[in-house]
Design a protein around this motif. Structure first.
Motif, PDB file in Angstrom:
ATOM      1  N   LEU A 291       0.899  -1.166  -0.044  1.00 10.41           N
ATOM      2  CA  LEU A 291       0.048  -0.111   0.036  1.00 10.41           C
ATOM      3  C   LEU A 291       0.826   1.238   0.138  1.00 10.41           C
ATOM      4  O   LEU A 291       1.693   1.158   0.998  1.00 10.41           O
ATOM      5  N   THR A 292       0.713   2.109  -0.833  1.00  8.19           N
ATOM      6  CA  THR A 292       1.444   3.513  -1.087  1.00  8.19           C
ATOM      7  C   THR A 292       0.590   4.541  -1.044  1.00  8.19           C
ATOM      8  O   THR A 292      -0.500   4.619  -1.828  1.00  8.19           O
ATOM      9  N   VAL A 293       0.757   5.383   0.045  1.00  5.18           N
ATOM     10  CA  VAL A 293       0.141   6.625  -0.037  1.00  5.18           C
ATOM     11  C   VAL A 293       1.176   7.744   0.193  1.00  5.18           C
ATOM     12  O   VAL A 293       1.996   8.081   0.764  1.00  5.18           O
ATOM     13  N   ASP A 294       1.195   8.557  -1.122  1.00  3.65           N
ATOM     14  CA  ASP A 294       2.249   9.511  -1.490  1.00  3.65           C
ATOM     15  C   ASP A 294       3.585   9.036  -1.269  1.00  3.65           C
ATOM     16  O   ASP A 294       3.793   8.067  -2.134  1.00  3.65           O
ATOM     17  N   ARG A 295       4.439   9.376  -0.175  1.00  2.00           N
ATOM     18  CA  ARG A 295       5.710   8.710   0.070  1.00  2.00           C
ATOM     19  C   ARG A 295       6.129   7.696   0.767  1.00  2.00           C
ATOM     20  O   ARG A 295       7.135   7.327   1.372  1.00  2.00           O
ATOM     21  N   PHE A 296       4.952   7.402   1.707  1.00  2.00           N
ATOM     22  CA  PHE A 296       4.817   6.204   2.561  1.00  2.00           C
ATOM     23  C   PHE A 296       4.332   4.952   1.798  1.00  2.00           C
ATOM     24  O   PHE A 296       3.475   4.785   1.114  1.00  2.00           O
ATOM     25  N   THR A 297       5.186   3.748   1.808  1.00  2.00           N
ATOM     26  CA  THR A 297       4.596   2.400   1.508  1.00  2.00           C
ATOM     27  C   THR A 297       4.916   1.415   2.826  1.00  2.00           C
ATOM     28  O   THR A 297       5.920   1.415   3.330  1.00  2.00           O
ATOM     29  N   LEU A 298       3.857   0.732   2.515  1.00  2.00           N
ATOM     30  CA  LEU A 298       3.696  -0.609   3.603  1.00  2.00           C
ATOM     31  C   LEU A 298       3.957  -1.730   2.741  1.00  2.00           C
ATOM     32  O   LEU A 298       2.841  -2.013   1.875  1.00  2.00           O
ATOM     33  N   ASP A 299       4.781  -2.687   2.918  1.00  2.00           N
ATOM     34  CA  ASP A 299       4.726  -3.914   1.905  1.00  2.00           C
ATOM     35  C   ASP A 299       4.767  -4.995   3.035  1.00  2.00           C
ATOM     36  O   ASP A 299       5.466  -5.179   4.044  1.00  2.00           O
ATOM     37  N   TYR A 300       4.132  -6.214   2.467  1.00  2.00           N
ATOM     38  CA  TYR A 300       4.127  -7.326   3.009  1.00  2.00           C
ATOM     39  C   TYR A 300       4.446  -8.413   2.387  1.00  2.00           C
ATOM     40  O   TYR A 300       4.114  -8.551   0.936  1.00  2.00           O
ATOM     41  N   GLY A 301       5.265  -9.461   2.902  1.00  2.00           N
ATOM     42  CA  GLY A 301       5.754 -10.636   1.897  1.00  2.00           C
ATOM     43  C   GLY A 301       5.370 -11.990   2.872  1.00  2.00           C
ATOM     44  O   GLY A 301       5.686 -11.894   4.024  1.00  2.00           O
ATOM     45  N   TRP A 302       4.860 -12.915   2.078  1.00  2.00           N
ATOM     46  CA  TRP A 302       4.645 -14.300   2.641  1.00  2.00           C
ATOM     47  C   TRP A 302       5.531 -15.374   1.683  1.00  2.00           C
ATOM     48  O   TRP A 302       5.489 -15.138   0.740  1.00  2.00           O
ATOM     49  N   GLU A 303       6.243 -16.313   2.439  1.00  2.00           N
ATOM     50  CA  GLU A 303       7.199 -17.366   1.766  1.00  2.00           C
ATOM     51  C   GLU A 303       6.743 -18.570   2.207  1.00  2.00           C
ATOM     52  O   GLU A 303       6.483 -18.676   3.701  1.00  2.00           O
TER      53      GLU A 303
END
Length: 318
Positions: A291-303
């Motif tokens: 999720l990106t809002v302007d200059r902030f990004t939250l990433d989730y990864g699952w392996e």
């Protein structure tokens, strides 16, 4: 060439990258080395993906222009500025963390990065095996890698070098040393892509308690396409990479990203990746979201892992 044709070509290239990685992985899996061979080399931290985005793209990072390029290809340090930090939780409670920062000073790109792994008490054997990520009964270990990298454009190509301090603790003693990365990258007009080549983890053997082990040195060859518009709100991009390890084993990896942007400055991203695992406890599949809002990004990864799974979250600020 029409815009519609370019979009179709971008989609075809992204799909082809994943298919090619999957085909190579299937071929390579048929010739997989013995289990003990897959657990060679140290430290363990250098064989783990550093961020959620990289994890969900199968670990392919040699051609990605991102804040955390310091972990993948020093030639791309400075192509994106900002900082990133995050952590991963494994099935048995082991944890990994990461911090990266990238900036520019005139023509020079600079990056710093730190990776940490805490997998229980330090009473294990050297080198640590991937079982410390999935089994509570496995012997413990901890690893550290701290990197400083710089890049510069010359002859229409980007060149980079990185130096890192690495260590692995499995007893009251530690194995430590200085490791180097070299990289080069170039932008191509074809699909507005970037190609990257990195020689990673060069240095002397690590030694602890009278046992010596080589670094996981490898040659990484990668390509990444810039996002291409699919209709009004969607963008598609892809990346693929082939790692050639020091023992000659081939490890293909790659993935695709699909982003939906309903408003300017806001984007939702889905990712899927595949890899030929370098570690016994890893499995080929990885997915993620962002999720990106302007200059902030939250990433989730699952392996997927042999026992349970790993969950990684990364925050990026640009």
């Amino acid at each position: 060439m029409s815009r519609a044709l370019l979009r179709r070509s971008a989609m075809a290239a992204c799909v082809a990258s994943v298919c090619a990685s999957g085909a190579l992985a299937s071929f390579a899996q048929a010739q997989a080395p013995a289990s003990d061979q897959r657990e060679r080399y140290a430290p363990l931290i250098l064989k783990l993906p550093a961020t959620a985005r990289v994890l969900s793209l199968g670990g392919a990072q040699a051609a990605l222009r991102d804040v955390d390029a310091v972990f993948g290809n020093p030639a791309l340090v400075g192509t994106a500025t900002g900082l990133a930090f995050g952590a991963e939780r494994y099935a048995n409670g082991a944890t990994a963390g990461q911090f990266a920062s990238s900036s520019t000073i005139g023509p020079l790109g600079l990056g710093v990065g730190v990776q940490l792994l805490d997998a229980g008490p330090r009473y294990g054997i050297f080198p640590a095996t991937s079982e410390v990520l999935t089994r509570e009964t496995a012997a413990g270990a901890s690893s550290l890698a701290a990197t400083l990298a710089a890049s510069l454009t010359w002859k229409q190509m980007r060149w980079g070098i990185g130096a890192k301090y690495v260590e692995e603790r499995v007893t009251d003693d530690r194995a430590a040393g200085v490791v180097f990365d070299l990289g080069v990258s170039k932008s191509l007009q074809f699909l507005n892509s970037t190609v990257g080549v990195a020689v990673q983890h060069l240095g002397p053997r690590l030694e602890v308690a009278g046992r010596r082990e080589s670094l996981p040195s490898q040659l990484a060859l990668g390509i990444a396409t810039a996002p291409r518009g699919l209709g009004k709100w969607f963008d598609l991009s892809g990346t693929a990479q082939l790692d050639v390890r020091r023992d000659g084993e081939l490890f293909p990896r790659g993935g695709v990203e699909l982003s939906y942007s309903p408003l300017e400055g806001i984007a939702f991203t889905g990712r899927v990746g595949g890899r030929r695992p370098q570690l016994r406890e890893e499995r080929p599949v990885a997915v993620g979201a962002g999720l990106t809002v302007d200059r902030f990004t939250l990433d989730y990864g699952w392996e997927a892992l042999r026992e349970g799974a790993g969950h990684r979250i990364t925050v990026r600020l640009r």
